[in-house]
Design an enzyme around this catalytic site. Structure first.
Site, PDB file in Angstrom:
ATOM      1  N   ARG A 147       0.477 -10.023   3.674  1.00  0.00           N
ATOM      2  CA  ARG A 147       1.569 -10.492   2.822  1.00  0.00           C
ATOM      3  C   ARG A 147       2.685  -9.467   2.867  1.00  0.00           C
ATOM      4  O   ARG A 147       2.404  -8.265   2.810  1.00  0.00           O
ATOM      5  CB  ARG A 147       1.060 -10.630   1.379  1.00  0.00           C
ATOM      6  CG  ARG A 147       2.081 -11.245   0.437  1.00  0.00           C
ATOM      7  CD  ARG A 147       1.583 -11.251  -1.006  1.00  0.00           C
ATOM      8  NE  ARG A 147       2.072 -10.098  -1.740  1.00  0.00           N
ATOM      9  CZ  ARG A 147       2.155 -10.027  -3.077  1.00  0.00           C
ATOM     10  NH1 ARG A 147       1.738 -11.045  -3.817  1.00  0.00           N
ATOM     11  NH2 ARG A 147       2.608  -8.956  -3.667  1.00  0.00           N
ATOM     12  N   TYR A 159       9.478  -7.507  -7.686  1.00  0.00           N
ATOM     13  CA  TYR A 159       8.056  -7.856  -7.670  1.00  0.00           C
ATOM     14  C   TYR A 159       7.454  -7.606  -6.284  1.00  0.00           C
ATOM     15  O   TYR A 159       8.030  -7.964  -5.267  1.00  0.00           O
ATOM     16  CB  TYR A 159       7.842  -9.347  -8.027  1.00  0.00           C
ATOM     17  CG  TYR A 159       6.448  -9.758  -7.669  1.00  0.00           C
ATOM     18  CD1 TYR A 159       5.385  -9.439  -8.505  1.00  0.00           C
ATOM     19  CD2 TYR A 159       6.159 -10.347  -6.432  1.00  0.00           C
ATOM     20  CE1 TYR A 159       4.087  -9.717  -8.138  1.00  0.00           C
ATOM     21  CE2 TYR A 159       4.866 -10.633  -6.061  1.00  0.00           C
ATOM     22  CZ  TYR A 159       3.835 -10.319  -6.926  1.00  0.00           C
ATOM     23  OH  TYR A 159       2.545 -10.565  -6.550  1.00  0.00           O
ATOM     24  N   ASP A 224       5.156 -14.102  -1.364  1.00  0.00           N
ATOM     25  CA  ASP A 224       5.039 -14.606  -2.738  1.00  0.00           C
ATOM     26  C   ASP A 224       6.423 -14.630  -3.384  1.00  0.00           C
ATOM     27  O   ASP A 224       7.045 -13.577  -3.548  1.00  0.00           O
ATOM     28  CB  ASP A 224       4.091 -13.677  -3.528  1.00  0.00           C
ATOM     29  CG  ASP A 224       3.635 -14.266  -4.853  1.00  0.00           C
ATOM     30  OD1 ASP A 224       4.271 -15.231  -5.323  1.00  0.00           O
ATOM     31  OD2 ASP A 224       2.644 -13.752  -5.406  1.00  0.00           O
ATOM     32  N   HIS A 226       6.831 -15.715  -6.404  1.00  0.00           N
ATOM     33  CA  HIS A 226       6.479 -15.389  -7.790  1.00  0.00           C
ATOM     34  C   HIS A 226       7.268 -16.187  -8.829  1.00  0.00           C
ATOM     35  O   HIS A 226       7.872 -15.621  -9.749  1.00  0.00           O
ATOM     36  CB  HIS A 226       6.615 -13.874  -8.027  1.00  0.00           C
ATOM     37  CG  HIS A 226       5.479 -13.324  -8.843  1.00  0.00           C
ATOM     38  ND1 HIS A 226       5.596 -13.033 -10.168  1.00  0.00           N
ATOM     39  CD2 HIS A 226       4.210 -13.037  -8.519  1.00  0.00           C
ATOM     40  CE1 HIS A 226       4.438 -12.576 -10.626  1.00  0.00           C
ATOM     41  NE2 HIS A 226       3.568 -12.574  -9.647  1.00  0.00           N
ATOM     42  N   GLU A 250       4.162 -18.613  -1.377  1.00  0.00           N
ATOM     43  CA  GLU A 250       3.412 -18.768  -2.632  1.00  0.00           C
ATOM     44  C   GLU A 250       4.324 -18.906  -3.848  1.00  0.00           C
ATOM     45  O   GLU A 250       5.370 -18.247  -3.924  1.00  0.00           O
ATOM     46  CB  GLU A 250       2.535 -17.524  -2.776  1.00  0.00           C
ATOM     47  CG  GLU A 250       1.747 -17.443  -4.055  1.00  0.00           C
ATOM     48  CD  GLU A 250       0.925 -16.161  -4.118  1.00  0.00           C
ATOM     49  OE1 GLU A 250       0.718 -15.513  -3.069  1.00  0.00           O
ATOM     50  OE2 GLU A 250       0.484 -15.815  -5.215  1.00  0.00           O
ATOM     51  N   GLU A 276      -2.347 -19.470  -9.125  1.00  0.00           N
ATOM     52  CA  GLU A 276      -3.008 -18.289  -9.695  1.00  0.00           C
ATOM     53  C   GLU A 276      -2.948 -18.278 -11.221  1.00  0.00           C
ATOM     54  O   GLU A 276      -3.766 -17.614 -11.843  1.00  0.00           O
ATOM     55  CB  GLU A 276      -2.432 -16.993  -9.116  1.00  0.00           C
ATOM     56  CG  GLU A 276      -1.021 -16.684  -9.533  1.00  0.00           C
ATOM     57  CD  GLU A 276      -0.460 -15.429  -8.861  1.00  0.00           C
ATOM     58  OE1 GLU A 276      -0.686 -15.240  -7.659  1.00  0.00           O
ATOM     59  OE2 GLU A 276       0.199 -14.648  -9.553  1.00  0.00           O
ATOM     60  N   ARG A 297      -4.714 -21.255  -5.352  1.00  0.00           N
ATOM     61  CA  ARG A 297      -4.708 -19.821  -5.663  1.00  0.00           C
ATOM     62  C   ARG A 297      -5.638 -19.390  -6.794  1.00  0.00           C
ATOM     63  O   ARG A 297      -5.759 -18.194  -7.074  1.00  0.00           O
ATOM     64  CB  ARG A 297      -3.268 -19.400  -6.001  1.00  0.00           C
ATOM     65  CG  ARG A 297      -2.331 -19.438  -4.826  1.00  0.00           C
ATOM     66  CD  ARG A 297      -2.642 -18.325  -3.844  1.00  0.00           C
ATOM     67  NE  ARG A 297      -2.195 -17.034  -4.339  1.00  0.00           N
ATOM     68  CZ  ARG A 297      -2.853 -15.898  -4.150  1.00  0.00           C
ATOM     69  NH1 ARG A 297      -3.993 -15.868  -3.509  1.00  0.00           N
ATOM     70  NH2 ARG A 297      -2.368 -14.760  -4.605  1.00  0.00           N
ATOM     71  N   GLU A 353      -7.363 -13.239  -0.867  1.00  0.00           N
ATOM     72  CA  GLU A 353      -6.508 -12.065  -1.089  1.00  0.00           C
ATOM     73  C   GLU A 353      -7.389 -10.847  -1.375  1.00  0.00           C
ATOM     74  O   GLU A 353      -8.368 -10.942  -2.108  1.00  0.00           O
ATOM     75  CB  GLU A 353      -5.581 -12.339  -2.290  1.00  0.00           C
ATOM     76  CG  GLU A 353      -4.626 -11.214  -2.586  1.00  0.00           C
ATOM     77  CD  GLU A 353      -3.709 -11.530  -3.777  1.00  0.00           C
ATOM     78  OE1 GLU A 353      -4.010 -12.472  -4.528  1.00  0.00           O
ATOM     79  OE2 GLU A 353      -2.700 -10.831  -3.924  1.00  0.00           O
ATOM     80  N   TRP A 416       9.104 -14.086 -14.499  1.00  0.00           N
ATOM     81  CA  TRP A 416       8.770 -12.873 -13.738  1.00  0.00           C
ATOM     82  C   TRP A 416       7.826 -13.228 -12.602  1.00  0.00           C
ATOM     83  O   TRP A 416       6.941 -14.027 -12.730  1.00  0.00           O
ATOM     84  CB  TRP A 416       8.088 -11.815 -14.632  1.00  0.00           C
ATOM     85  CG  TRP A 416       7.682 -10.639 -13.790  1.00  0.00           C
ATOM     86  CD1 TRP A 416       8.502  -9.707 -13.241  1.00  0.00           C
ATOM     87  CD2 TRP A 416       6.360 -10.318 -13.362  1.00  0.00           C
ATOM     88  NE1 TRP A 416       7.771  -8.797 -12.483  1.00  0.00           N
ATOM     89  CE2 TRP A 416       6.439  -9.158 -12.540  1.00  0.00           C
ATOM     90  CE3 TRP A 416       5.088 -10.912 -13.573  1.00  0.00           C
ATOM     91  CZ2 TRP A 416       5.327  -8.564 -11.927  1.00  0.00           C
ATOM     92  CZ3 TRP A 416       3.994 -10.321 -12.989  1.00  0.00           C
ATOM     93  CH2 TRP A 416       4.117  -9.167 -12.183  1.00  0.00           C
TER      94      TRP A 416
HETATM   95  O1  EZ4 Z   1       1.453 -10.951 -10.314  1.00  0.00           O
HETATM   96  O2  EZ4 Z   1      -2.043 -10.235 -10.398  1.00  0.00           O
HETATM   97  O3  EZ4 Z   1      -0.284 -13.006  -5.673  1.00  0.00           O
HETATM   98  N1  EZ4 Z   1      -0.406 -12.141  -6.469  1.00  0.00           N
HETATM   99  C1  EZ4 Z   1       0.271 -12.003  -7.617  1.00  0.00           C
HETATM  100  C2  EZ4 Z   1      -0.117 -10.850  -8.504  1.00  0.00           C
HETATM  101  C3  EZ4 Z   1       0.102 -11.153  -9.974  1.00  0.00           C
HETATM  102  C4  EZ4 Z   1      -0.718 -10.238 -10.844  1.00  0.00           C
HETATM  103  C5  EZ4 Z   1      -0.646 -10.690 -12.311  1.00  0.00           C
HETATM  104  O4  EZ4 Z   1      -1.616 -10.053 -13.048  1.00  0.00           O
HETATM  105  O5  EZ4 Z   1       1.160 -12.781  -7.863  1.00  0.00           O
HETATM  106  O6  EZ4 Z   1       0.560  -9.679  -8.129  1.00  0.00           O
HETATM  107 CO    CO Z   2       0.998 -14.492  -6.533  1.00  0.00          CO
END
Ligand code: EZ4
Ligand code: CO
Length: 416
Positions: A147, A159, A224, A226, A250, A276, A297, A353, A416
């Site tokens: 990743r 992030y 990601d 996010h 992702e 996730e 996820r 992961e 976030w």
């Molecule tokens: O932000 O595990 O794909 N992984 C992620 C992680 C999450 C954290 C949150 O606790 O998006 O980094």
């Molecule tokens: Co993620």
């Protein structure tokens, strides 16, 4: 085989973890993970106050019945706290059943379906040269899928980018540098980050182009987003990354409104991974039935354990959707071990992961799984193959940490 005790173990070897240990009257113990990053004590209290009293004296062999009892019996459905608590109970009971059978858990789940679990690691850099170094380090460690996340010009922190000064910045990882990327910080208030979607959308395709030029077309690459984009921004990103042949993109949108993913799918063939932060099979119904994603996820820890997640993966298989379980360091080694046994046995495994826990984490969680040639494998120890060392854990007490919050350049709260 009745449950004699259930202990909620909260410790912080490198970062905070919530672990459930169930002991039966015939002397078996099982472990489960209920870690919920930044909200650990809510999961611990849910277990201590509302679940542990229900477990004492129950037949430990009745895993499905216990799952249904805790899920339906709460009346209040779903949610990360409830489902992490149920996950911990479920995983601990599977650990016990496999130990009682004298088998590694994956044997009880149907046996081995593959040679091991292909994993992806987390390369990152504040800029492209630092990212290249990080990718090389991961390849040297044997990772076969990676990743990539980078800094965005104009934004002070982003992030997914590991800080070489993590210890100084006071991350939950503390002084232990092994964590590739640990967003939780041990501070009184969450750290506030700044976000600019237009700068991100301009920059990311140039990063992928540079990485493909340097490392060639073969290396599977992931990214990601996010949860930060609108549907049309997500569509634009997926389209602009198509030339770089991603393994997956992702969390392009927050995805509470799953119908918005239809718009993304209309515009791009870049594979999508989501889930996730989802915790039940119901959260996936629209995503699966409309084939809006390619990878699931959810981890064992946040989706109701082995029982909950196996059911989600079976439903996914109907639509040729594969597993891609969350495996950050906030999934404990117990949660990761559970993922390894489950991933080894299911027919529709995609990727796992794997961020690697810090050495200090492994002083408390004694694991037996192995990472070789880019693959994770369980040992043949009965059960999950993880032990918890209370004595070492006592030296690492819980210390509060928060995930960051995110604001747009004008100060508006953002995802976030
Ligand atoms: O932000 O595990 O794909 N992984 C992620 C992680 C999450 C954290 C949150 O606790 O998006 O980094
Ligand atoms: Co993620």
């Amino acid at each position: 085989m009745n449950i004699q005790s259930a202990e909620v173990l909260v410790s912080s070897p490198g970062r905070n973890f919530v672990t459930l240990r169930i002991t039966t009257d015939d002397g078996f113990t099982g472990l489960g993970d209920a870690t919920l990053n930044g909200r650990e004590l809510a999961a611990a209290a849910y277990l201590t106050e509302h679940v542990v009293p229900l477990l004492i004296g129950r037949d430990a062999s009745r895993i499905e019945d216990t799952w249904q009892y805790l899920y339906r019996g709460a009346y209040w459905r779903r949610g990360p706290v409830t489902m992490a608590a149920i996950a911990a109970v479920d995983t601990a009971l599977w650990d016990i059943k496999a130990k009682a059978a004298g088998m590694p858990l994956y044997q009880l789940l149907g046996g081995r379906s593959r040679d091991g679990l292909l994993v992806y690691g987390h390369a990152s850099g504040v800029d492209v040269p630092e990212l290249f170094d990080s990718i090389r380090e991961h390849m040297d460690e044997g990772y076969r899928a990676i990743r990539i996340q980078t800094g965005i010009p104009g934004l002070p922190s982003v992030y997914g980018v590991a800080h070489s000064s993590n210890a100084a910045a006071g991350t939950a990882a503390g002084s232990d540098a092994r964590y590739d990327y640990e967003p939780a910080r041990r501070s009184a208030l969450p750290v506030e980050e700044t976000w600019d979607t237009r700068a991100y959308l301009r920059h990311i395709p140039t990063v992928f182009e540079a990485v493909r030029n340097e490392f060639g077309p073969e290396l599977p690459l992931l990214h990601d987003a996010h949860h930060r984009l609108t549907p049309i921004q997500a569509a634009k990103l997926g389209k602009s990354l198509e030339p770089y042949d991603l393994f997956w993109l992702e969390d392009v949108t927050p995805a509470e409104n799953q119908a918005v993913l239809r718009r993304v799918r209309e515009h791009t063939t870049t594979p999508l991974a989501i889930g996730e932060v989802f915790n039940t099979i119901w959260d996936y119904r629209e995503l699966f039935e409309e084939q809006l994603i390619d990878y699931v996820r959810s981890p064992v820890t946040h989706a109701g354990g082995i029982t909950g997640l196996r059911r989600i993966f079976d439903f996914a298989a109907v639509y040729q959707i594969k597993s891609g379980a969350h495996g950050p360091t906030d999934v404990s080694p117990v949660g990761l071990a559970a993922a390894i046994h489950l991933g080894l046995s299911i027919p529709n495994f995609g990727i796992q992961e794997y961020m690697q826990h810090a050495p200090v984490t492994h002083e408390v969680f004694r694991t037996t799984y192995t990472f070789e040639n880019g693959m994770l494998n369980p040992s043949d120890a009965p059960g999950l193959g993880v032990d918890y060392d209370d004595e070492v854990a006592a030296a690492h007490p819980y210390s509060g940490a928060y995930l960051p919050v995110n604001r747009l350049l004008d100060g508006s709260m953002h995802d976030w």
